[in-house]
Design a protein around this motif. Structure first.
Motif, PDB file in Angstrom:
ATOM      1  N   ALA A  37      -4.678 -19.094  37.242  1.00 33.60           N
ATOM      2  CA  ALA A  37      -5.221 -19.808  36.086  1.00 33.60           C
ATOM      3  C   ALA A  37      -4.301 -19.659  34.881  1.00 33.60           C
ATOM      4  O   ALA A  37      -3.616 -18.638  34.729  1.00 33.60           O
ATOM      5  N   PRO A  38      -4.248 -20.678  34.007  1.00 32.37           N
ATOM      6  CA  PRO A  38      -3.388 -20.610  32.816  1.00 32.37           C
ATOM      7  C   PRO A  38      -3.704 -19.394  31.950  1.00 32.37           C
ATOM      8  O   PRO A  38      -4.858 -18.993  31.811  1.00 32.37           O
ATOM      9  N   HIS A  39      -2.659 -18.818  31.384  1.00 31.19           N
ATOM     10  CA  HIS A  39      -2.775 -17.659  30.504  1.00 31.19           C
ATOM     11  C   HIS A  39      -2.035 -17.944  29.203  1.00 31.19           C
ATOM     12  O   HIS A  39      -1.053 -18.690  29.184  1.00 31.19           O
ATOM     13  N   ARG A  40      -2.486 -17.297  28.150  1.00 25.82           N
ATOM     14  CA  ARG A  40      -1.749 -17.352  26.886  1.00 25.82           C
ATOM     15  C   ARG A  40      -0.609 -16.335  26.969  1.00 25.82           C
ATOM     16  O   ARG A  40      -0.811 -15.190  27.387  1.00 25.82           O
ATOM     17  N   LEU A  41       0.584 -16.777  26.607  1.00 24.70           N
ATOM     18  CA  LEU A  41       1.766 -15.940  26.729  1.00 24.70           C
ATOM     19  C   LEU A  41       1.834 -14.968  25.549  1.00 24.70           C
ATOM     20  O   LEU A  41       2.453 -15.241  24.516  1.00 24.70           O
ATOM     21  N   ALA A  42       1.181 -13.817  25.723  1.00 28.24           N
ATOM     22  CA  ALA A  42       1.115 -12.813  24.660  1.00 28.24           C
ATOM     23  C   ALA A  42       0.547 -11.526  25.255  1.00 28.24           C
ATOM     24  O   ALA A  42      -0.025 -11.520  26.358  1.00 28.24           O
ATOM     25  N   GLY A  43       0.710 -10.435  24.537  1.00 30.95           N
ATOM     26  CA  GLY A  43       0.091  -9.171  24.923  1.00 30.95           C
ATOM     27  C   GLY A  43       0.557  -8.664  26.275  1.00 30.95           C
ATOM     28  O   GLY A  43       1.745  -8.680  26.598  1.00 30.95           O
ATOM     29  N   ARG A  44      -0.401  -8.239  27.113  1.00 29.60           N
ATOM     30  CA  ARG A  44      -0.097  -7.693  28.439  1.00 29.60           C
ATOM     31  C   ARG A  44      -0.185  -8.758  29.521  1.00 29.60           C
ATOM     32  O   ARG A  44      -0.571  -8.486  30.660  1.00 29.60           O
ATOM     33  N   LEU A  55       1.960 -10.250  31.346  1.00 33.39           N
ATOM     34  CA  LEU A  55       2.746 -10.082  32.565  1.00 33.39           C
ATOM     35  C   LEU A  55       2.042  -9.154  33.545  1.00 33.39           C
ATOM     36  O   LEU A  55       1.972  -9.444  34.756  1.00 33.39           O
ATOM     37  N   ASP A  56       1.510  -8.051  33.047  1.00 30.23           N
ATOM     38  CA  ASP A  56       0.742  -7.163  33.924  1.00 30.23           C
ATOM     39  C   ASP A  56      -0.534  -7.832  34.422  1.00 30.23           C
ATOM     40  O   ASP A  56      -0.958  -7.609  35.563  1.00 30.23           O
ATOM     41  N   GLN A  57      -1.158  -8.652  33.576  1.00 28.68           N
ATOM     42  CA  GLN A  57      -2.355  -9.388  34.013  1.00 28.68           C
ATOM     43  C   GLN A  57      -2.015 -10.345  35.154  1.00 28.68           C
ATOM     44  O   GLN A  57      -2.747 -10.421  36.153  1.00 28.68           O
ATOM     45  N   LEU A  58      -0.911 -11.073  35.013  1.00 27.91           N
ATOM     46  CA  LEU A  58      -0.488 -11.970  36.079  1.00 27.91           C
ATOM     47  C   LEU A  58      -0.202 -11.197  37.365  1.00 27.91           C
ATOM     48  O   LEU A  58      -0.593 -11.627  38.461  1.00 27.91           O
ATOM     49  N   ALA A  59       0.466 -10.071  37.230  1.00 26.55           N
ATOM     50  CA  ALA A  59       0.794  -9.271  38.411  1.00 26.55           C
ATOM     51  C   ALA A  59      -0.465  -8.785  39.119  1.00 26.55           C
ATOM     52  O   ALA A  59      -0.568  -8.854  40.354  1.00 26.55           O
ATOM     53  N   GLU A  60      -1.433  -8.311  38.349  1.00 23.75           N
ATOM     54  CA  GLU A  60      -2.664  -7.800  38.944  1.00 23.75           C
ATOM     55  C   GLU A  60      -3.443  -8.922  39.625  1.00 23.75           C
ATOM     56  O   GLU A  60      -3.947  -8.751  40.746  1.00 23.75           O
ATOM     57  N   GLU A  61      -3.560 -10.067  38.976  1.00 25.90           N
ATOM     58  CA  GLU A  61      -4.279 -11.189  39.583  1.00 25.90           C
ATOM     59  C   GLU A  61      -3.578 -11.657  40.856  1.00 25.90           C
ATOM     60  O   GLU A  61      -4.233 -11.979  41.854  1.00 25.90           O
ATOM     61  N   LEU A  62      -2.267 -11.687  40.829  1.00 29.45           N
ATOM     62  CA  LEU A  62      -1.519 -12.138  42.000  1.00 29.45           C
ATOM     63  C   LEU A  62      -1.644 -11.141  43.146  1.00 29.45           C
ATOM     64  O   LEU A  62      -1.853 -11.532  44.305  1.00 29.45           O
ATOM     65  N   PRO A 114      10.673 -11.882  46.368  1.00 31.91           N
ATOM     66  CA  PRO A 114      10.169 -11.182  47.534  1.00 31.91           C
ATOM     67  C   PRO A 114       8.809 -10.486  47.334  1.00 31.91           C
ATOM     68  O   PRO A 114       7.977 -10.499  48.226  1.00 31.91           O
ATOM     69  N   THR A 115       8.585  -9.870  46.174  1.00 30.30           N
ATOM     70  CA  THR A 115       7.337  -9.144  45.939  1.00 30.30           C
ATOM     71  C   THR A 115       6.686  -9.674  44.661  1.00 30.30           C
ATOM     72  O   THR A 115       7.299 -10.413  43.889  1.00 30.30           O
ATOM     73  N   VAL A 116       5.464  -9.243  44.427  1.00 29.24           N
ATOM     74  CA  VAL A 116       4.801  -9.614  43.175  1.00 29.24           C
ATOM     75  C   VAL A 116       5.615  -9.124  41.988  1.00 29.24           C
ATOM     76  O   VAL A 116       5.799  -9.850  40.995  1.00 29.24           O
ATOM     77  N   ALA A 117       6.115  -7.896  42.061  1.00 26.39           N
ATOM     78  CA  ALA A 117       6.915  -7.354  40.958  1.00 26.39           C
ATOM     79  C   ALA A 117       8.143  -8.219  40.691  1.00 26.39           C
ATOM     80  O   ALA A 117       8.502  -8.480  39.535  1.00 26.39           O
ATOM     81  N   ASP A 118       8.793  -8.675  41.760  1.00 30.16           N
ATOM     82  CA  ASP A 118       9.974  -9.517  41.598  1.00 30.16           C
ATOM     83  C   ASP A 118       9.617 -10.878  41.013  1.00 30.16           C
ATOM     84  O   ASP A 118      10.338 -11.414  40.163  1.00 30.16           O
ATOM     85  N   VAL A 119       8.515 -11.456  41.460  1.00 25.01           N
ATOM     86  CA  VAL A 119       8.081 -12.745  40.929  1.00 25.01           C
ATOM     87  C   VAL A 119       7.793 -12.641  39.434  1.00 25.01           C
ATOM     88  O   VAL A 119       8.198 -13.512  38.640  1.00 25.01           O
ATOM     89  N   VAL A 171       4.722 -10.701  23.561  1.00 30.16           N
ATOM     90  CA  VAL A 171       4.494  -9.905  24.763  1.00 30.16           C
ATOM     91  C   VAL A 171       4.681  -8.423  24.438  1.00 30.16           C
ATOM     92  O   VAL A 171       5.589  -8.041  23.687  1.00 30.16           O
ATOM     93  N   GLU A 172       3.815  -7.600  25.004  1.00 36.03           N
ATOM     94  CA  GLU A 172       3.875  -6.156  24.749  1.00 36.03           C
ATOM     95  C   GLU A 172       5.222  -5.581  25.215  1.00 36.03           C
ATOM     96  O   GLU A 172       5.707  -5.914  26.297  1.00 36.03           O
ATOM     97  N   PRO A 173       5.832  -4.691  24.420  1.00 35.26           N
ATOM     98  CA  PRO A 173       7.113  -4.093  24.796  1.00 35.26           C
ATOM     99  C   PRO A 173       7.092  -3.405  26.162  1.00 35.26           C
ATOM    100  O   PRO A 173       8.091  -3.426  26.884  1.00 35.26           O
ATOM    101  N   ALA A 174       5.973  -2.790  26.534  1.00 31.20           N
ATOM    102  CA  ALA A 174       5.907  -2.110  27.826  1.00 31.20           C
ATOM    103  C   ALA A 174       6.088  -3.108  28.970  1.00 31.20           C
ATOM    104  O   ALA A 174       6.815  -2.836  29.935  1.00 31.20           O
ATOM    105  N   ASP A 175       5.413  -4.249  28.871  1.00 35.35           N
ATOM    106  CA  ASP A 175       5.587  -5.297  29.882  1.00 35.35           C
ATOM    107  C   ASP A 175       7.011  -5.834  29.862  1.00 35.35           C
ATOM    108  O   ASP A 175       7.636  -6.035  30.919  1.00 35.35           O
ATOM    109  N   ARG A 176       7.496  -6.108  28.670  1.00 32.10           N
ATOM    110  CA  ARG A 176       8.864  -6.629  28.525  1.00 32.10           C
ATOM    111  C   ARG A 176       9.878  -5.721  29.212  1.00 32.10           C
ATOM    112  O   ARG A 176      10.703  -6.178  30.026  1.00 32.10           O
ATOM    113  N   ASP A 177       9.812  -4.436  28.917  1.00 31.11           N
ATOM    114  CA  ASP A 177      10.814  -3.504  29.429  1.00 31.11           C
ATOM    115  C   ASP A 177      10.673  -3.292  30.930  1.00 31.11           C
ATOM    116  O   ASP A 177      11.682  -3.176  31.649  1.00 31.11           O
ATOM    117  N   LEU A 178       9.434  -3.245  31.423  1.00 30.66           N
ATOM    118  CA  LEU A 178       9.221  -3.029  32.857  1.00 30.66           C
ATOM    119  C   LEU A 178       9.826  -4.166  33.667  1.00 30.66           C
ATOM    120  O   LEU A 178      10.593  -3.937  34.612  1.00 30.66           O
TER     121      LEU A 178
END
Length: 516
Positions: free
Chosen positions: A90-97, A99-106, A342-347, A430-437
């Motif tokens: 589902a569409p997400h607003r590009l802000a905050g966490r 990237l981690d939200q997308l990873a968890e949902e995926l 190859p993996t969710v993390a890579d995507v 986007v949160e720095p933690a997500d950015r850096d990871l």
């Protein structure tokens, strides 16, 4: 592939009416753009991933209808071949966490789908091209039983007038022919959507075109087709050739293929929709009930159904999208460059890199498309597809009047583009933690010169050295890939060597192709 259509037969009157309505839709789009009747920017992004089904033996399974019935979720849909399906986040607003939200949902969605696939002895495999596919797997008989696919196949075959030919010279040479468009289904991708205002569309699309080669270089994951090792990202040539409705004579005349990179930077979304009408004959001349100009005149928002349908049969790597949601028109740039996996993390790392970089480049005072010739961007794309993470790309030198330099893709990414991507993600909020990871995954891939394609090739050759024949090595590598994909660690951390088993465990020869 999107919309459902009915394959009830098409005659000359249908084509004439459809062509007329296409031009009415284009006029309607021009009016909408001129009057600025589009939704306000919401920084919305969307993510779609095409998937493969394979058994525990690594071979494809033509079971998507059975798997989808068990999944029973609108997030998962059919795709072109019966060994494919697609997941939509589902569409997400590009802000905050985000990237981690997308990873968890995926991760959650893929794990659930995989459990359901196991009920029919299949697994979900997220990979650009399933290495164990044989030409005999991708025939008209294995297309999904959906009217749109049936009609599209029939219309493309009629336009072509002869078999589709695949001829790719890579590490090895593959020559194959098909009576249908089914080989297109070998190509599974990640599609990244970004909603933009009309005023920003050209800058975002141009930026996306400029970085398409870099996306491929760091994210390549499709080095095999029909038992042959080809380009590091073989999807683009496979997709272009398997959907090429041009007879050889038309190719010789320079008629444009329906799958193409493009040929110029643009000034407006209108440029791309207009090119699609000017260069490409309609394949699915099916008219909707709405009169777009009348709807506009009455103060409504037209769906431009015919234009949208036609647009879906022109396969740009960065595609313009017009849609209506909640009664408001909006525009999106759909980035179709990346292979699945190859993996969710890579995507999600590829996703972070794209959204950050496209934001930064679209807002530069001296835009990249004013310094990089379009022909160089197109040549970069071809080079990146051929060589992946080992590609050398042409890129503007820093500073005014610096000219164009040839630079290894990994050096370009680490020295110049990763800092830009980080700044772009900061600008999105986007949160720095997500950015850096997630940008750290791109950094590590470049440092180790490892992506999905290089791992697949290295693992395949490792299996050959252990005494397996070609098909057995491809199967063993695919099974190992599937195991590591589901484990979830990024591909640059995957070991290449593993106990591959005895040659007697291998299946029989499956890949029968002509080869030079």
């Amino acid at each position: 592939m999107g919309e459902k259509v009915a394959a009830d037969g098409i005659d000359l009157a249908d084509r004439e009416r459809y062509r007329r309505k296409l031009h009415e839709c284009l006029a309607g789009l021009r009016t909408l753009l001129a009057e600025k009747r589009f939704d306000r920017p919401k920084n919305l992004i969307g993510l779609e991933i095409e998937l493969n089904l394979a058994g525990s033996d690594g071979l494809p399974r033509m079971l998507n209808s059975q798997v989808l019935e068990r999944i029973a979720s609108r997030d998962f849909q059919t795709e072109l071949a019966r060994c494919n399906l697609e997941v939509n986040i589902a569409p997400h607003r590009l802000a905050g966490r985000v990237l981690d939200q997308l990873a968890e949902e995926l991760r959650t969605g893929l794990a659930y789908a995989d459990r359901k696939a196991r009920e029919v002895a299949a697994r979900i495999v997220m990979i650009g091209i399933l290495p164990t596919l044989a030409a005999t797997d991708l025939t008209a008989a294995n297309l999904s039983a959906i009217d749109r696919y049936v009609l599209l196949n029939d219309q493309m075959r009629a336009a072509r007038g002869e078999d589709f030919a695949i001829d790719i010279q890579g590490v090895e040479h593959l020559v194959s022919r098909s009576a249908s468009i089914a080989p297109e289904a070998a190509c599974t991708s990640v599609q990244l959507h970004l909603q933009v205002t009309p005023g920003r569309f050209a800058a975002v699309w141009n930026a996306a075109q400029a970085i398409a080669a870099v996306q491929i270089a760091v994210g390549a994951n499709s080095p095999f087709l029909f038992g042959r090792e080809l380009w590091r990202e073989s999807r683009p040539p496979v997709f272009q050739q398997s959907t090429d409705t041009r007879a050889p004579e038309l190719q010789a005349q320079g008629v444009r293929p329906r799958t193409w990179f493009g040929e110029r930077w643009v000034d407006s979304a209108y440029d791309l929709f207009e090119e699609n009408l000017r260069y490409f004959p309609p394949l699915l001349p099916i008219c909707g009930p709405q009169d777009p100009l009348r709807t506009l005149g009455e103060g409504g928002v037209p769906d431009l159904a015919e234009l949208v349908l036609h647009n879906g049969t022109v396969y740009r790597w960065n595609r313009p999208v017009y849609a209506v949601a909640d009664g408001k028109a909006h525009l999106r740039v759909e980035n179709r460059v990346l292979p699945a996996g190859p993996t969710v993390a890579d995507v999600i790392a590829n996703t972070a890199f794209y959204y950050g970089l496209v934001r930064a480049l679209a807002e530069e005072p001296r835009p990249i498309w004013t310094r990089l010739p379009f022909a160089a961007a197109a040549a970069n794309f071809d080079t990146a597809c051929r060589y992946g993470i080992d590609a050398d790309l042409h890129w503007p030198r820093p500073g005014r009047g610096g000219g164009i330099a040839e630079i290894p893709a990994v050096r370009l990414v680490r020295r110049e583009l990763l800092p830009l991507a980080a700044a772009g993600l900061d600008a999105w909020g986007v949160e720095p933690a997500d950015r850096d990871l997630y940008l750290g995954i791109i950094e590590d891939r470049c440092a180790r010169r490892v992506n999905g394609a290089s791992w697949q090739a290295a693992a395949f050759h490792h299996a050959l050295r252990q005494g397996l024949d070609r098909d057995a090595a491809l199967t063993a590598m695919t099974r190992r890939y599937s195991e590591l994909m589901h484990a979830g660690d990024p591909v640059h951390t995957w070991p290449v060597a593993w106990p591959v088993g005895a040659p007697s465990d291998a299946p029989g020869l499956r890949h029968v192709v002509e080869s030079a």
